[in-house]
Design a protein around this motif. Structure first.
Motif, short mmCIF file in Angstrom:
data_model
loop_
_atom_site.label_atom_id
_atom_site.label_comp_id
_atom_site.label_asym_id
_atom_site.label_seq_id
_atom_site.Cartn_x
_atom_site.Cartn_y
_atom_site.Cartn_z
N GLY A 64 26.25 -3.49 -5.19
CA GLY A 64 26.10 -3.57 -3.80
C GLY A 64 25.06 -2.82 -3.11
N VAL A 65 25.08 -2.58 -1.77
CA VAL A 65 24.00 -1.89 -1.18
C VAL A 65 24.52 -0.77 -0.14
CG1 VAL A 65 22.63 -3.98 -1.51
CG2 VAL A 65 23.95 -3.96 0.62
N SER A 66 23.81 -0.36 0.42
CA SER A 66 24.03 0.72 1.57
C SER A 66 23.05 0.65 2.68
CB SER A 66 24.30 2.05 0.84
OG SER A 66 24.75 2.84 2.04
N ASN A 67 23.26 0.95 3.76
CA ASN A 67 22.35 1.07 4.96
C ASN A 67 21.39 -0.29 4.94
OD1 ASN A 67 23.00 3.95 5.39
ND2 ASN A 67 21.79 4.39 3.71
N PHE A 68 22.05 -1.38 4.61
CA PHE A 68 21.44 -2.79 4.76
C PHE A 68 21.45 -3.39 6.20
CE2 PHE A 68 19.50 -4.43 0.79
CZ PHE A 68 19.00 -3.16 0.29
N GLY A 69 20.62 -3.57 6.97
CA GLY A 69 21.13 -4.71 8.07
C GLY A 69 20.91 -6.00 7.80
N VAL A 70 21.27 -6.82 8.76
CA VAL A 70 21.34 -8.34 8.63
C VAL A 70 20.12 -8.77 8.07
CG1 VAL A 70 21.20 -10.51 9.67
CG2 VAL A 70 22.88 -8.81 10.32
N GLY A 71 18.87 -8.54 8.28
CA GLY A 71 17.59 -9.14 7.77
C GLY A 71 17.61 -8.57 6.40
N HIS A 72 17.74 -7.40 6.29
CA HIS A 72 17.75 -7.05 4.35
C HIS A 72 18.61 -7.69 3.70
CE1 HIS A 72 17.14 -3.04 6.89
NE2 HIS A 72 15.86 -3.34 6.31
N LEU A 73 19.79 -8.04 4.34
CA LEU A 73 20.82 -8.71 3.36
C LEU A 73 20.46 -10.00 3.16
CD1 LEU A 73 24.40 -7.57 4.85
CD2 LEU A 73 23.63 -7.48 2.35
N LEU A 74 19.92 -10.76 4.28
CA LEU A 74 19.57 -11.84 4.33
C LEU A 74 18.28 -12.26 3.00
CD1 LEU A 74 18.94 -13.50 7.97
CD2 LEU A 74 20.62 -14.23 5.94
N GLU A 75 17.31 -11.36 2.86
CA GLU A 75 16.52 -11.27 1.99
C GLU A 75 17.00 -11.38 0.60
OE1 GLU A 75 13.27 -11.54 2.01
OE2 GLU A 75 12.90 -11.14 4.17
N ILE A 76 18.02 -10.83 0.21
CA ILE A 76 18.48 -10.55 -1.17
C ILE A 76 19.65 -11.71 -1.26
CG2 ILE A 76 17.87 -8.54 -1.82
CD1 ILE A 76 20.95 -7.30 -1.36
N VAL A 77 20.42 -12.20 -0.29
CA VAL A 77 21.51 -13.05 -0.45
C VAL A 77 21.10 -14.40 -0.52
CG1 VAL A 77 23.00 -14.30 1.15
CG2 VAL A 77 23.45 -12.04 1.14
N GLU A 78 19.96 -15.02 -0.17
CA GLU A 78 19.42 -16.18 -0.27
C GLU A 78 18.65 -16.02 -1.87
OE1 GLU A 78 16.53 -17.09 2.47
OE2 GLU A 78 18.00 -16.85 4.13
N GLY A 79 19.27 -16.99 -2.74
CA GLY A 79 18.69 -16.94 -4.21
C GLY A 79 19.12 -15.82 -5.09
N ALA A 80 20.25 -15.05 -4.46
CA ALA A 80 20.95 -14.08 -5.39
C ALA A 80 21.90 -14.72 -6.40
CB ALA A 80 21.78 -13.17 -4.69
N GLN A 81 21.95 -14.40 -7.86
CA GLN A 81 22.81 -14.93 -8.62
C GLN A 81 24.23 -14.22 -8.36
OE1 GLN A 81 21.05 -14.62 -12.62
NE2 GLN A 81 19.89 -16.25 -12.23
N VAL A 82 24.21 -12.91 -8.11
CA VAL A 82 25.34 -11.94 -7.85
C VAL A 82 25.14 -11.50 -6.31
CG1 VAL A 82 26.71 -10.26 -8.44
CG2 VAL A 82 25.42 -11.44 -10.07
N LEU A 83 26.17 -11.92 -5.36
CA LEU A 83 26.13 -11.27 -4.19
C LEU A 83 26.54 -10.06 -4.00
CD1 LEU A 83 27.94 -14.05 -2.05
CD2 LEU A 83 25.45 -13.57 -1.96
N PRO A 84 25.96 -8.94 -3.15
CA PRO A 84 26.32 -7.57 -3.07
C PRO A 84 27.74 -7.69 -2.84
CG PRO A 84 24.34 -8.07 -1.46
CD PRO A 84 25.01 -9.17 -2.13
N ALA A 85 28.58 -6.71 -3.36
CA ALA A 85 29.94 -6.80 -3.03
C ALA A 85 30.35 -5.90 -2.09
CB ALA A 85 30.78 -6.24 -4.37
N VAL A 86 29.57 -4.99 -1.60
CA VAL A 86 29.72 -3.83 -0.70
C VAL A 86 28.70 -3.51 0.13
CG1 VAL A 86 30.40 -1.45 -0.50
CG2 VAL A 86 31.63 -2.65 -2.09
N ASN A 87 28.62 -3.11 1.26
CA ASN A 87 27.43 -2.44 2.22
C ASN A 87 28.30 -1.31 2.87
OD1 ASN A 87 24.93 -1.87 3.35
ND2 ASN A 87 25.28 -3.61 4.88
N GLN A 88 27.37 -0.17 2.22
CA GLN A 88 28.18 1.16 2.89
C GLN A 88 26.93 1.79 4.10
OE1 GLN A 88 27.91 5.36 1.27
NE2 GLN A 88 29.55 4.51 0.06
#
Ligand SMILES: NC(=O)c1ccc[n+]([C@@H]2O[C@H](COP(=O)([O-])OP(=O)(O)OC[C@H]3O[C@@H](n4cnc5c(N)ncnc54)[C@H](OP(=O)(O)O)[C@@H]3O)[C@@H](O)[C@H]2O)c1
Length: 300
Positions: free
Chosen positions: A146-170
């Protein structure tokens, strides 16, 4: 009551209350940190939130080992966070070092500590880094990522095309940032990402005297009346987070407070009206307390 769990989007479960090894623990000697972690294990915490940047993974590992006869490692949920602290390190080489310090074969959760450290080349840097995080999961070094301190824009960068989605954002979450964090939580729900919080008690102990204090006092009195047992202000605020299905990462150097945190699970539920009162008092005063928050929350 044992600490309830939350479902992760990779099919596993995570405890909803965690003991953090950063913030206040960073100002203590190793022996004191080890004693408080061992005590937290014996009191009932199972999820421990570590980080490479805290430089105390070896102490966490020693506490896990020392507690092994009463609480086996398999019953604990150990988390650490990746920060590129040595030039050339990747998420995977850094995780090997963490595992060695922790004395473990795997961590239950591996988070990216903050997005800004991986922004070379814009979103490309984040996507490349996430591929290595996915490799850590594939190879069984981390059960969830998962990730931490990610905003909407940061998440969009990795969610598109990810094989595994982040499970957590702290994230830093409490009523004084609630309005700003809500769009991010909406996005988490769309992707089944668990929202994890730190700094949840900040309004009470880092900025006392704000508009939230009288509201918390009133709710605390009502809960004590209903339950017939003492309730603390911290328990009211952590209960508010838990009722929003937000994972609470907290910490303390005092065993009595550690017990208070675990006992939060037994405190009666806040009513919808009380939840709303906390949120409207929070909206009267916007304040964040942690440096990473500015990377994902605008307007604070
Ligand atoms: N991902 C990130 O970037 C990030 C950033 C920050 C934190 N974290 C994680 O989150 C964990 C918890 O963060 P946090 O410290 O901000 O959690 P928190 O739950 O907001 O605050 C815990 C602090 O509240 C104090 N406290 C509780 N009740 C109190 C009372 N009645 N009177 C006075 N003080 C009281 C405790 O002090 P005592 O020690 O005196 O009990 C403790 O230091 C960290 O250890 C770390 O693992 C992650």
């Amino acid at each position: 009551m044992p600490i309830p769990t939350l479902p992760l989007n990779d099919g596993t479960q995570i405890p909803s209350l965690a003991f953090g090894t950063g913030t206040t623990l960073l100002h203590h000697q190793d022996a004191q940190i080890m004693a408080i972690i061992e005590s937290a294990i014996s009191i009932g915490f199972t999820l421990f939130d570590g980080a490479q940047r805290y430089k105390n993974e070896a102490v966490l590992g020693a506490a896990i080992k020392a507690s092994e006869s009463t609480v086996p490692r398999s019953e604990l949920f150990i988390s650490t966070k990746y920060a590129p602290m040595t030039p050339g390190d990747t998420a995977k080489t850094a995780l090997y070092k963490s595992l060695e310090k922790l004395g473990l074969e795997y961590v239950d959760l591996y988070l990216v500590h903050a997005p800004n450290e991986h922004m070379d080349g814009g979103g490309g840097g984040l996507r490349e880094m996430w591929k290595v995080m996915e490799e850590c999961k594939r190879e069984g070094l981390a059960r969830s990522i998962g990730v931490s301190n990610f905003g909407v824009g940061h998440l969009l960068e990795i969610v598109e095309g990810a094989q595994v989605l982040p499970a957590v954002n702290q994230l830093e979450i409490h009523p004084y940032v609630w309005d700003f964090v809500k769009p991010l939580i909406k996005m988490h729900k769309e992707h089944g990402i668990v929202t994890s919080s730190y700094g949840g008690l900040s309004p009470l102990f880092r900025a006392p005297g704000g508009p939230l204090d009288p509201v918390i006092e009133k709710i605390k009195a009502r809960l004590e009346d209903t339950w017939g047992k003492p309730v603390t202000s911290g328990q009211v605020l952590n209960k508010w987070l838990l009722q929003h299905d937000v994972l609470v990462v907290t910490t303390s150097t005092k065993a009595e407070r550690v017990r208070e945190y675990v006992d939060t699970c037994d405190v009666p539920e806040l009513t919808d009206e009380e939840m709303g009162l906390i949120e409207s008092a929070g909206a009267e005063h916007h304040q964040s307390f942690f440096k990473h928050t500015k990377y994902y929350l605008e307007g604070i």
